[in-house]
Design a protein around this motif. Structure first.
Motif, PDB file in Angstrom:
ATOM      1  N   VAL A 426      74.733  32.679  75.978  1.00 59.72           N
ATOM      2  CA  VAL A 426      73.585  33.285  76.200  1.00 59.72           C
ATOM      3  C   VAL A 426      73.800  34.842  76.446  1.00 59.72           C
ATOM      4  O   VAL A 426      74.424  35.353  77.363  1.00 59.72           O
ATOM      5  N   ARG A 465      65.991  34.444  79.958  1.00 63.19           N
ATOM      6  CA  ARG A 465      67.501  34.492  79.771  1.00 63.19           C
ATOM      7  C   ARG A 465      67.884  33.405  80.666  1.00 63.19           C
ATOM      8  O   ARG A 465      68.759  32.427  80.591  1.00 63.19           O
ATOM      9  N   GLU A 468      66.908  29.824  79.248  1.00 62.52           N
ATOM     10  CA  GLU A 468      67.732  29.448  78.158  1.00 62.52           C
ATOM     11  C   GLU A 468      69.294  28.929  78.514  1.00 62.52           C
ATOM     12  O   GLU A 468      69.775  27.937  78.154  1.00 62.52           O
ATOM     13  N   ASN A 472      71.070  25.364  78.407  1.00 64.63           N
ATOM     14  CA  ASN A 472      72.272  25.078  77.540  1.00 64.63           C
ATOM     15  C   ASN A 472      73.531  24.694  78.495  1.00 64.63           C
ATOM     16  O   ASN A 472      74.627  24.793  78.067  1.00 64.63           O
ATOM     17  N   SER A 615      70.105  21.641  69.674  1.00 65.39           N
ATOM     18  CA  SER A 615      69.081  22.663  69.453  1.00 65.39           C
ATOM     19  C   SER A 615      68.244  22.398  68.220  1.00 65.39           C
ATOM     20  O   SER A 615      68.727  21.953  67.119  1.00 65.39           O
ATOM     21  N   THR A 624      65.618  23.333  73.281  1.00 68.82           N
ATOM     22  CA  THR A 624      66.950  22.938  73.483  1.00 68.82           C
ATOM     23  C   THR A 624      66.863  21.703  74.222  1.00 68.82           C
ATOM     24  O   THR A 624      66.171  21.720  75.226  1.00 68.82           O
TER      25      THR A 624
END
Length: 738
Positions: A426, A465, A468, A472, A615, A624
């Motif tokens: 990321v 960010r 995200e 993940n 994803s 996600t």
């Protein structure tokens, strides 16, 4: 025989690892070249430029070898900068840490004792011996452990080695909260109203608390990291808070002196990073906001603060530097302030060490704080002036812990990391960790897994960010707090910057219950689980058809698969069941149409149960998810950080379920269970005693935190199953009532 042999080898390996000797490490070829390029330090693992304000001068004199008197992520962090500078490193470790990441990263390693910190990482004599045996010229203590131990710093100087931190006098002056207040007052730093002296016993604590006016903060003079601190709103809480905090302080710091000060309601916790050298130069490196806390321990930090305007930033920085100069400070440190709603700020304490959250300051300034600590300890001057300190963008740090966020916002969890993948792909992400797949989170040490840091051009981008990155992040084998972190990051108040130290109890008054899904999101989760199950069945049918030499692909993926699906309901309610139909588009295993109650949801992506991260596109929107559990009739989907157990059953199976008996519920009011693994510190009752509801029965300690366990109802004690000093597991029955 095989098991016995295996156990023998394990014991032998541990004894061998803990022998007092130096372990030679294979030198990594070109390690320094990989870590840096001329003038610009690089993060070795991410491979991205981070420290751009001050480069490394490889012609500048430096230490040849340093020892890191710590473990975990902070030891790894120091080793990375040392390698970038061309400095050799020595790791110390306990017997259970012999295979830890920091040991593998260092050039040399020495075992200093057994697992308990008092027998290893806090053994000043053994660490001093390791310094002598390895020829290390200096010691970086990290944070915690010996980082603020004046005896250790002084003994190092006597041994001819440098302490990579402030001088012992500055540590002593600022480490004692009572003495530090007097110095701060003399340095004209804004102060919180409180009692200027030690609180010797409970009655005096109550007397002083009444004079100051409730609420008050009761805290250890030598405390830090949230340990030895309690807020009291009345006399009863003052007595209990004094007693528990005093015990906690004695256990954690070996110093049980207590003080009391006014508790500022609805405060923000904002701190100023400073950097000083031995030549009278001092800088402030902008502020960090650390208001998101539970049990006085930080959860998420950001830099800068959205609440601090430039003029206030300047005043806080100048006061922080005034205090540093007043005590002759000569290293990296942090001056912490409480800030009220009118932007008045008050001195809280000074941490005379590298802070856990230092990476976010590094992100917005481009200054490697560890590098400057190494330079200053060697004797160099700071390489820049206050006007040259930048403030670039925004950064967040989420402390990823092995703990259960559904229990008081986070009770420690132990176990082995069976699957571990950090979200390094990321953009703008930095992961400061000291573990890897297969590492064990034990009862002996802090349960921190990683400091997950994101940086962006502005607050919104840095938050996006972080969201995200959390989606993940793959962690299996231990319970972790990502569900809470992920929910905070998307929560409206947090997004707007409307936060105080009371944020968690105000936003989650009943405790954290997990992300609350909208009806549309519920259907998305159900549709995804149903599509995964349909693909699994289609693959199974395909395999059977292949064995029978029949046409395979079209037959398996042209069928419509029907299920009855549901999400868990709240306690006392029945789950809402949905009739679900799944069909694949043109026989494509990764494109499905899912019908729920007449609404069609299009799902595409790699619909695999085996992937750590999925994803996918849901009606054109990118999502996600992760699959964190699967068993017959149930798939556990991690969505927005929270795991949801989705029931996916054939229609016939649902009909049979109505004949299954419900499992009998245990009356938890008659037992006191251990909420986490830990050690018993006090047992206050015996069989036959009468107790009242809410009465303290047992005090246990986990990760150096004291936890008071109370009776769930009034009754007579039937059995006490533990003794002081015993180690217990989570869920163990400690006390039984009739």
């Amino acid at each position: 025989m095989l098991r016995a042999a295996s156990n023998f080898r394990a014991v032998a390996n541990r004894e061998f690892a803990c022998a007092k000797r130096q372990l030679s490490k294979t030198t990594r070829k070109n390690a320094t070249a990989a870590a840096t390029r001329p003038g610009v330090p690089r993060d070795e693992r991410e491979g991205k430029e981070i420290y751009t304000t001050v480069g490394i001068d490889h012609n500048e004199p430096k230490f040849d070898k340093i020892l890191i008197a710590n473990r975990g992520e902070i030891a790894c962090r120091v080793i990375k900068t040392a390698k970038a500078m061309g400095i050799k490193t020595v790791a110390v470790h306990s017997d259970v840490d012999s295979n830890s990441l920091h040991v593998k990263m260092a050039d040399e390693a020495i075992c200093v004792g057994e697992a308990p910190t008092a027998k290893s990482y806090l053994r000043v004599d053994r660490i001093l011996q390791a310094v002598e045996d390895t020829g290390a010229q200096a010691v970086h203590p990290g944070y915690g452990f010996l980082s603020e131990n004046t005896k250790f710093a002084a003994e190092l100087e006597k041994a001819g080695a440098k302490f990579i931190g402030p001088n012992s006098k500055a540590i002593l002056d600022m480490g004692d909260k009572i003495h530090s207040k007097k110095i701060a007052t003399a340095a004209r730093v804004s102060m919180i109203p409180g009692y200027d002296g030690e609180i010797p016993e409970e009655d005096f604590c109550v007397k002083v608390s009444r004079e100051i006016g409730y609420p008050v903060m009761i805290k250890a003079s030598a405390g830090g990291g949230g340990k030895g601190m309690r807020v009291a709103w009345n006399d009863k809480q003052a007595r209990e808070g004094y007693r528990l905090s005093k015990q906690e302080a004695a256990s954690s710091f070996g110093d049980d002196r207590m003080l009391v000060e006014k508790f500022i309601d609805n405060p923000r916790h904002i701190e100023m990073q400073i950097l000083c050298d031995k030549h009278g130069n001092a800088l402030w490196l902008n502020e960090r906001e650390c208001s998101i806390q539970r049990r006085n321990q930080k959860v998420i930090e950001e830099a800068p603060s959205s609440f601090v305007p430039p003029e206030m930033r300047r005043k806080m920085g100048e006061q922080a530097v005034q205090l540093a100069k007043a005590v002759g400070y000569d290293s990296a440190g942090t001056v912490e302030f409480l800030v009220d709603s009118q932007r008045n700020f008050y001195f809280l304490e000074m941490n005379t060490r590298l802070q856990v959250e230092h990476p976010i300051t590094e992100c917005i300034t481009g200054i490697d704080i560890v590098q400057q600590m190494l330079r200053v300890a060697y004797g160099h001057s700071l390489p820049l002036t206050q006007e040259q300190v930048p403030l670039n963008g925004w950064a967040f740090e989420s402390r990823v812990y092995a703990e259960d966020p559904y229990k008081g916002f986070g009770l420690p969890s132990v176990g082995r990391l069976s699957k571990y993948v950090e979200p390094r792909h990321v953009d703008g992400v930095r992961c400061d960790s000291g573990i890897r797949e297969g590492s064990e989170i034990s009862i002996y040490y802090d349960p921190l897994i990683c400091k997950l840091v994101t940086h962006g051009d502005n607050r919104q981008q840095a938050l996006d960010r972080m969201q995200e990155a959390l989606d993940n992040y793959v962690i299996r084998g231990v319970t972790h707090n990502i569900p809470l972190l992920r929910d905070i990051v998307q929560e409206k108040r947090f997004r707007s910057g409307d936060i105080t130290t009371k944020y968690l109890p105000e936003v989650y008054p009943e405790g954290f219950q997990g992300t609350v899904l909208t009806h549309a999101e519920e259907k998305t989760v159900i549709a995804f689980a149903a599509a995964l199950n349909a693909r699994k069945l289609a693959r199974a049918n395909q395999f059977l058809n292949q064995n029978r030499q029949r046409s395979t692909h079209v037959a398996s993926f042209s069928k419509t698969y029907k299920f009855v699906s549901s999400l868990p309901a709240k306690e006392g309610q029945r789950p809402t069941e949905h009739a679900v139909e799944v069909s694949f588009v043109d026989g494509d295993a990764n494109k499905a149409k899912v019908s729920i109650g007449g609404k069609v949801i299009d799902i595409s992506g790699n619909l695999s149960l085996s992937l750590p991260v999925n994803s996918i596109e849901v009606n054109g929107e990118h999502i996600t998810t992760q699959i964190v559990g699967k068993r017959a009739g149930e798939i556990t989907v991690l969505y927005k950080g929270t795991p949801f157990k989705v029931q996916v059953l054939p229609e016939q199976a649902v009909k049979y379920l109505q004949y299954m008996k419900e499992k009998a519920k245990v009356d938890l009011s008659t037992v006191v269970l251990s909420p986490m693994p830990g050690a018993i510190k006090n047992v206050n009752v015996k069989p036959g005693d009468m107790v009242s509801e809410g009465q303290e029965l047992v005090v246990m300690e986990a990760m150096k935190m004291q936890n008071s366990l109370h009776a769930g109802k009034t009754g007579r004690v039937k059995a006490v199953n533990v003794k002081v000093g015993a180690t217990v597991d989570e869920g163990e029955v400690l006390v039984e009532l009739e």
